[in-house]
Write an enzyme that holds these catalytic residues in place. Structure first.
Site, PDB file in Angstrom:
ATOM      1  N   MET A  30       0.842  -1.201   0.000  1.00 40.39           N
ATOM      2  CA  MET A  30       0.000   0.000   0.000  1.00 40.39           C
ATOM      3  C   MET A  30       0.876   1.249   0.000  1.00 40.39           C
ATOM      4  O   MET A  30       0.391   2.351   0.297  1.00 40.39           O
ATOM      5  CB  MET A  30      -0.937  -0.004   1.207  1.00 40.39           C
ATOM      6  CG  MET A  30      -1.886  -1.209   1.174  1.00 40.39           C
ATOM      7  SD  MET A  30      -3.410  -0.965   2.102  1.00 40.39           S
ATOM      8  CE  MET A  30      -2.772  -0.767   3.746  1.00 40.39           C
ATOM      9  N   LEU A  33       6.698   3.318   1.573  1.00 40.23           N
ATOM     10  CA  LEU A  33       7.578   2.151   1.746  1.00 40.23           C
ATOM     11  C   LEU A  33       8.639   2.361   2.809  1.00 40.23           C
ATOM     12  O   LEU A  33       9.134   3.468   3.019  1.00 40.23           O
ATOM     13  CB  LEU A  33       8.244   1.831   0.405  1.00 40.23           C
ATOM     14  CG  LEU A  33       7.260   1.573  -0.743  1.00 40.23           C
ATOM     15  CD1 LEU A  33       8.024   1.334  -2.040  1.00 40.23           C
ATOM     16  CD2 LEU A  33       6.344   0.397  -0.439  1.00 40.23           C
ATOM     17  N   HIS A  37       9.146  -3.396   3.530  1.00 43.61           N
ATOM     18  CA  HIS A  37       8.715  -3.609   2.140  1.00 43.61           C
ATOM     19  C   HIS A  37       9.917  -3.929   1.258  1.00 43.61           C
ATOM     20  O   HIS A  37       9.865  -4.812   0.399  1.00 43.61           O
ATOM     21  CB  HIS A  37       8.062  -2.340   1.582  1.00 43.61           C
ATOM     22  CG  HIS A  37       6.800  -1.914   2.266  1.00 43.61           C
ATOM     23  ND1 HIS A  37       6.724  -0.760   3.003  1.00 43.61           N
ATOM     24  CD2 HIS A  37       5.559  -2.471   2.317  1.00 43.61           C
ATOM     25  CE1 HIS A  37       5.485  -0.607   3.466  1.00 43.61           C
ATOM     26  NE2 HIS A  37       4.766  -1.631   3.076  1.00 43.61           N
ATOM     27  N   GLY A 147       4.843 -10.380   3.880  1.00 43.34           N
ATOM     28  CA  GLY A 147       5.639 -10.264   5.098  1.00 43.34           C
ATOM     29  C   GLY A 147       5.026 -11.008   6.272  1.00 43.34           C
ATOM     30  O   GLY A 147       3.805 -11.014   6.438  1.00 43.34           O
ATOM     31  N   GLN A 148       5.889 -11.576   7.093  1.00 39.70           N
ATOM     32  CA  GLN A 148       5.413 -12.261   8.304  1.00 39.70           C
ATOM     33  C   GLN A 148       4.780 -11.281   9.292  1.00 39.70           C
ATOM     34  O   GLN A 148       3.982 -11.653  10.135  1.00 39.70           O
ATOM     35  CB  GLN A 148       6.562 -13.003   8.993  1.00 39.70           C
ATOM     36  CG  GLN A 148       6.031 -13.921  10.112  1.00 39.70           C
ATOM     37  CD  GLN A 148       7.087 -14.402  11.060  1.00 39.70           C
ATOM     38  OE1 GLN A 148       8.165 -14.771  10.626  1.00 39.70           O
ATOM     39  NE2 GLN A 148       6.784 -14.404  12.349  1.00 39.70           N
ATOM     40  N   ASP A 150       2.430  -9.367   8.858  1.00 38.42           N
ATOM     41  CA  ASP A 150       0.981  -9.566   8.776  1.00 38.42           C
ATOM     42  C   ASP A 150       0.740 -11.082   8.693  1.00 38.42           C
ATOM     43  O   ASP A 150       0.403 -11.618   7.640  1.00 38.42           O
ATOM     44  CB  ASP A 150       0.422  -8.831   7.562  1.00 38.42           C
ATOM     45  CG  ASP A 150       0.651  -7.334   7.660  1.00 38.42           C
ATOM     46  OD1 ASP A 150      -0.250  -6.618   8.093  1.00 38.42           O
ATOM     47  OD2 ASP A 150       1.772  -6.874   7.328  1.00 38.42           O
ATOM     48  N   SER A 185       6.349  -0.257  10.119  1.00 38.67           N
ATOM     49  CA  SER A 185       5.001  -0.160   9.572  1.00 38.67           C
ATOM     50  C   SER A 185       4.814   1.243   9.018  1.00 38.67           C
ATOM     51  O   SER A 185       5.325   2.215   9.590  1.00 38.67           O
ATOM     52  CB  SER A 185       3.971  -0.406  10.682  1.00 38.67           C
ATOM     53  OG  SER A 185       2.698   0.039  10.262  1.00 38.67           O
ATOM     54  N   SER A 186       4.085   1.337   7.913  1.00 41.65           N
ATOM     55  CA  SER A 186       3.788   2.659   7.351  1.00 41.65           C
ATOM     56  C   SER A 186       3.040   3.504   8.373  1.00 41.65           C
ATOM     57  O   SER A 186       3.095   4.733   8.341  1.00 41.65           O
ATOM     58  CB  SER A 186       2.932   2.525   6.090  1.00 41.65           C
ATOM     59  OG  SER A 186       3.545   1.642   5.176  1.00 41.65           O
TER      60      SER A 186
HETATM   61  P1  AMP Z   1       1.398  -2.956   3.495  1.00 45.47           P
HETATM   62  O1  AMP Z   1       1.962  -1.909   2.611  1.00 45.47           O
HETATM   63  O2  AMP Z   1       1.370  -2.593   4.934  1.00 45.47           O
HETATM   64  O3  AMP Z   1       0.095  -3.522   2.983  1.00 45.47           O
HETATM   65  O4  AMP Z   1       2.416  -4.176   3.433  1.00 45.47           O
HETATM   66  C1  AMP Z   1       2.788  -4.746   2.214  1.00 45.47           C
HETATM   67  C2  AMP Z   1       3.581  -5.993   2.475  1.00 45.47           C
HETATM   68  O5  AMP Z   1       4.743  -5.671   3.245  1.00 45.47           O
HETATM   69  C3  AMP Z   1       2.805  -7.051   3.282  1.00 45.47           C
HETATM   70  O6  AMP Z   1       3.100  -8.337   2.765  1.00 45.47           O
HETATM   71  C4  AMP Z   1       3.353  -6.865   4.665  1.00 45.47           C
HETATM   72  O7  AMP Z   1       3.278  -8.038   5.453  1.00 45.47           O
HETATM   73  C5  AMP Z   1       4.789  -6.515   4.378  1.00 45.47           C
HETATM   74  N1  AMP Z   1       5.393  -5.805   5.508  1.00 45.47           N
HETATM   75  C6  AMP Z   1       4.898  -4.713   6.149  1.00 45.47           C
HETATM   76  N2  AMP Z   1       5.702  -4.366   7.178  1.00 45.47           N
HETATM   77  C7  AMP Z   1       6.718  -5.269   7.193  1.00 45.47           C
HETATM   78  C8  AMP Z   1       7.862  -5.466   8.027  1.00 45.47           C
HETATM   79  N3  AMP Z   1       8.132  -4.663   9.058  1.00 45.47           N
HETATM   80  N4  AMP Z   1       8.682  -6.501   7.738  1.00 45.47           N
HETATM   81  C9  AMP Z   1       8.423  -7.323   6.696  1.00 45.47           C
HETATM   82  N5  AMP Z   1       7.364  -7.193   5.879  1.00 45.47           N
HETATM   83  C10 AMP Z   1       6.516  -6.189   6.122  1.00 45.47           C
END
Ligand code: AMP
Length: 284
Positions: A30, A33, A37, A147-148, A150, A185-186
């Protein structure tokens, strides 16, 4: 790095790569980054010949009272980070194309979504599985990286891919953390300075739970109580849940005999943070 906005263009690009015998990797995001990510991006760059990163803040996965409107966005910075990393294409679908006014098909994984975040975010996983299915049909990847961080989302997507016989491999990469342990986290940018400073208490609680399991504690409720006390001592937070669950079925475990996932969701400065850790009793 190509910037692709339409499904037709994305599919044509993927068909061209596939026709040339190249393996296509997808990293759905989303945007806004961070290194978490980018670690998934690196995983795909390593495992596939071509890497597509999708950036789409998916309205379907946000509840009416959730943070869709204030979710952080910075497309120019994201594009810069991704092109410097060596990504081949960024897919940035337009909401009007992805969700026309008469859009009426939803993809739902019924199991795995009943516990953990499910009850707190009604419709969330259905929004995720619907958009991820659309991203898969647009990008046609051989491999998709999640990512783990989530954990439940990754489990739900694995089940989606298996149940619908989708022809791709799901890979899950470890959680990337800030130096103080907070999972990247974003949403972290939305925390107040004070909450950001204290937020590592969440990871401390998880590692405390993990250590108790390794040291022989078998009663999940005891562990959860100790974790809750640590969080409540440190943070002015509202805890959605702290759960100890089977790592595959995500069903809560009362008596710990094997590997488990310890997962939590907490609201801090009105920001909902989630994190998790795998733990297992040490064999003697
Ligand atoms: P998002 O942009 O939050 O939807 O995340 C996109 C992808 O990045 C998802 O597969 C998340 O699990 C992964 N992700 C988010 N934060 C982390 C993190 N701190 N470490 C590893 N992967 C992440």
């Amino acid at each position: 790095m190509k910037r692709i906005h339409t499904v037709a263009e994305m599919q044509a690009q993927s068909d061209a790569w596939r026709g040339a015998g190249l393996c296509v990797g997808l990293v759905p995001t989303m945007g806004f980054l961070h290194e978490g990510h980018l670690s998934l991006v690196d995983h795909s760059l390593e495992a596939a010949d071509r890497t597509v990163v999708s950036i789409f803040v998916n309205p379907l996965q946000f509840g009416p009272k959730e943070d869709f409107a204030i979710y952080p966005r910075d497309m120019e910075r994201d594009l810069d980070l991704l092109s410097r990393r060596g990504v081949d294409a960024v897919f940035h679908p337009q909401t009007v194309e992805f969700y026309p006014p008469d859009f009426s098909t939803l993809v739902e994984v019924e199991e795995l979504t009943k516990g953990l975040c499910g009850p707190f975010r009604p419709g969330h996983f259905r929004g995720v599985t619907t958009v991820v299915t659309k991203l898969f049909t647009a990008v046609k990847p051989h491999l998709a990286v999640f990512g783990q961080k989530d954990y439940q989302q990754a489990a739900v997507i694995r089940r989606l891919v298996r149940d619908l016989n989708l022809d791709l491999r799901v890979e899950v990469a470890p959680t990337v953390r800030e130096a103080d342990g907070l999972a990247m986290s974003s949403r972290n940018i939305l925390l107040s300075a004070e909450d950001r400073q204290r937020a590592p208490a969440l990871y401390e609680a998880l590692t405390m739970g993990q250590k108790k399991i390794e040291q022989g504690e078998r009663d999940a409720s005891q562990i959860i109580a100790a974790m809750r006390a640590h969080i409540e001592r440190t943070l002015d937070a509202s805890i959605d849940y702290i759960s100890i669950a089977h790592p595959d079925t995500l069903e809560e475990v009362a008596h710990i005999t094997g590997p488990v996932v310890i997962a939590l969701a907490v609201r801090l400065s009105n920001v909902r943070l989630i994190d998790n850790i795998i733990a297992a009793p040490l064999s003697r």
